[in-house]
Design a protein around this motif. Structure first.
Motif, PDB file in Angstrom:
ATOM      1  N   ASN A  76      81.802 -11.802  34.570  1.00  0.00           N
ATOM      2  CA  ASN A  76      80.824 -12.301  33.593  1.00  0.00           C
ATOM      3  C   ASN A  76      79.719 -13.081  34.284  1.00  0.00           C
ATOM      4  N   ALA A  80      75.741 -11.905  34.142  1.00  0.00           N
ATOM      5  CA  ALA A  80      74.820 -12.756  33.384  1.00  0.00           C
ATOM      6  C   ALA A  80      73.356 -12.604  33.792  1.00  0.00           C
ATOM      7  N   PRO A 259      83.019 -12.268  25.046  1.00  0.00           N
ATOM      8  CA  PRO A 259      81.988 -11.593  25.846  1.00  0.00           C
ATOM      9  C   PRO A 259      80.764 -11.218  25.013  1.00  0.00           C
ATOM     10  N   ILE A 262      78.453 -14.204  24.671  1.00  0.00           N
ATOM     11  CA  ILE A 262      77.741 -14.578  25.891  1.00  0.00           C
ATOM     12  C   ILE A 262      76.675 -13.536  26.241  1.00  0.00           C
ATOM     13  N   THR A 317      74.995 -21.426  30.017  1.00  0.00           N
ATOM     14  CA  THR A 317      75.500 -20.054  29.908  1.00  0.00           C
ATOM     15  C   THR A 317      76.225 -19.638  31.177  1.00  0.00           C
ATOM     16  N   ALA A 321      80.121 -18.521  31.599  1.00  0.00           N
ATOM     17  CA  ALA A 321      80.516 -17.274  32.264  1.00  0.00           C
ATOM     18  C   ALA A 321      81.480 -17.556  33.410  1.00  0.00           C
ATOM     19  N   ASP A 325      85.534 -16.378  33.683  1.00  0.00           N
ATOM     20  CA  ASP A 325      86.080 -15.634  34.815  1.00  0.00           C
ATOM     21  C   ASP A 325      87.260 -16.350  35.450  1.00  0.00           C
TER      22      ASP A 325
END
Length: 409
Positions: A76, A80, A259, A262, A317, A321, A325
């Motif tokens: 993630n 991003a 997910p 995000i 953000t 992420a 993870d």
């Protein structure tokens, strides 16, 4: 946290930026012209398949799937910054890279919870970009921000499940390429609260599936993707279409929406970046009362505030992420809730300023700002309204505070 991108990510990011410059921005007008040139807006502009083929050839395809043999293996945190660049043309670019909602979330569900038969039938065509899908969860008759309210009924009858209910804001259902729905409904209203719901795969051409109407968003029909109100009347599908098992619908939803939320935030940051660039460009070109608009104090405040707010949203953000993870979506739920509040509000404010600087042009079709603004406002409702996420953050803060108090006793 590491704030620098790895060489792999930086290389992909540069490739996507080059692709956007060469293929996406120059063809945004082509896309709109083709969409509006036919007898119906519910058709796919030819430029879409042309650009998808190029993206696939260049290896810029299915970048969103972490920890899967079917994706690029990006985390993630790695995805991003790539998703952010795609968000700069949020109405067109994500699909070109096969990274658009709701397909990303649906593919993640089938990849994680689907049987081999389900993957072969639905996941592979979705990964290849041959078909599209929709997610049917929200209902017009109940407050769907609380998923336990959902009333659609899924009943077992021998080797089949029979589905009855009404859904709306089923994004993607009007798309002529939509072939399958993931439907959430109740299989056992007597089970514990969070084990009453299930999710099941429903082919769009199943008898009893009726698209009643498309729904506009601030006057936009969002064709050719769109949002639909869908009726399910005695819809029969094989029992093998159940995802995971009965009673796991709520758990699947929580896994999917993490997910998905995000990704929305990443794309909004990209849209805000583009809005800020357009704002500055417009302010530099226009003059009022003897000087460039960019020299006005209030405009400079808007530019400064926009940069500050974008950076804040991006950092939060990226933190979310990173935590997803490292410890999983469930443990990162507070960070996910926070960004789901922060990013849409930030993008909404930046876009509003950019529209104001553009004057009449800002609310017209000549710039992407008005449509981006509508999307940003809508995402304050999508995947859970702000109030639900704020409540979630508060509950977790109170829980942590109470634990500290107990530890001190």
């Amino acid at each position: 946290m590491e704030f620098e991108y790895s060489d792999k990510v930086e290389n992909l990011r540069e490739q996507i930026k080059e692709f956007m410059d060469e293929y996406i921005y120059p063809h945004e007008k082509t896309y709109n012209d083709q969409l509006n040139s036919g007898e119906s807006r519910w058709q796919i502009p030819p430029i879409v398949d042309e650009l998808k083929a190029i993206a696939k050839e260049k290896g810029l395809w299915n970048l969103f799937l972490p920890d899967s043999e079917n994706g690029k293996g990006l985390t993630n945190f790695e995805f991003a910054p790539l998703c952010e660049v795609m968000g700069r043309s949020m109405l067109m670019a994500p699909e070109i890279f096969n990274c658009s909602a709701p397909d990303t979330g649906n593919m993640e569900i089938i990849d994680r919870y689907g049987t081999e038969e389900q993957k072969k039938k639905w996941l592979i065509p979705l990964l290849e970009g041959e078909i599209r899908s929709a997610f049917a969860m929200t209902e017009p008759a109940v407050a769907s921000s609380d998923a336990t309210n959902i009333e659609a009924n899924i009943s077992r009858e021998g080797d089949y499940y029979v589905i009855n209910g009404r859904k709306w804001w089923t994004s993607g259902a009007p798309d002529p390429r939509c072939r399958v729905l993931i439907v959430m409904g109740k299989t056992n209203p007597d089970a514990p609260t969070y084990e009453q719901q299930s999710m099941i795969l429903v082919p769009m051409d199943t008898p009893g599936v009726k698209v009643l109407r498309t729904l506009n968003v601030f006057g936009y029909d969002d064709a050719p993707h769109g949002h639909a109100e869908v009726l399910f009347e005695n819809v029969r599908v094989p029992a093998s279409n159940m995802l995971w098992e009965e009673g796991k619908g709520f758990a699947i939803a929580q896994g999917r929406l993490g997910p998905g939320r995000i990704h929305h935030c990443m794309r909004l940051i990209g849209a805000a970046e583009r809005a800020l660039e357009l704002m500055i460009k417009r302010a530099e070109k226009r003059e009022t009362f003897g000087s460039a608009v960019s020299k006005k104090g209030v405009i400079r405040e808007w530019i400064a505030d926009s940069r500050i707010e974008i950076e804040q949203a991006r950092l939060l953000t990226m933190k979310a992420a990173h935590k997803m993870d490292k410890v999983g979506n469930k443990e990162a739920k507070q960070e996910i809730a926070m960004i789901k509040v922060v990013a849409p509000e930030m993008a909404f404010k930046v876009l509003d300023r950019a529209i104001q600087v553009h004057g009449g042009g800002g609310v017209s079709q000549d710039f992407p700002l008005a449509k981006f603004w509508a999307v940003a406002r809508t995402i304050r409702l999508a995947d859970g309204p702000d109030e639900v996420h704020r409540n979630s953050v508060a509950k977790q803060e109170i829980k942590k505070s109470n634990k500290k108090a107990i530890d001190m006793v």
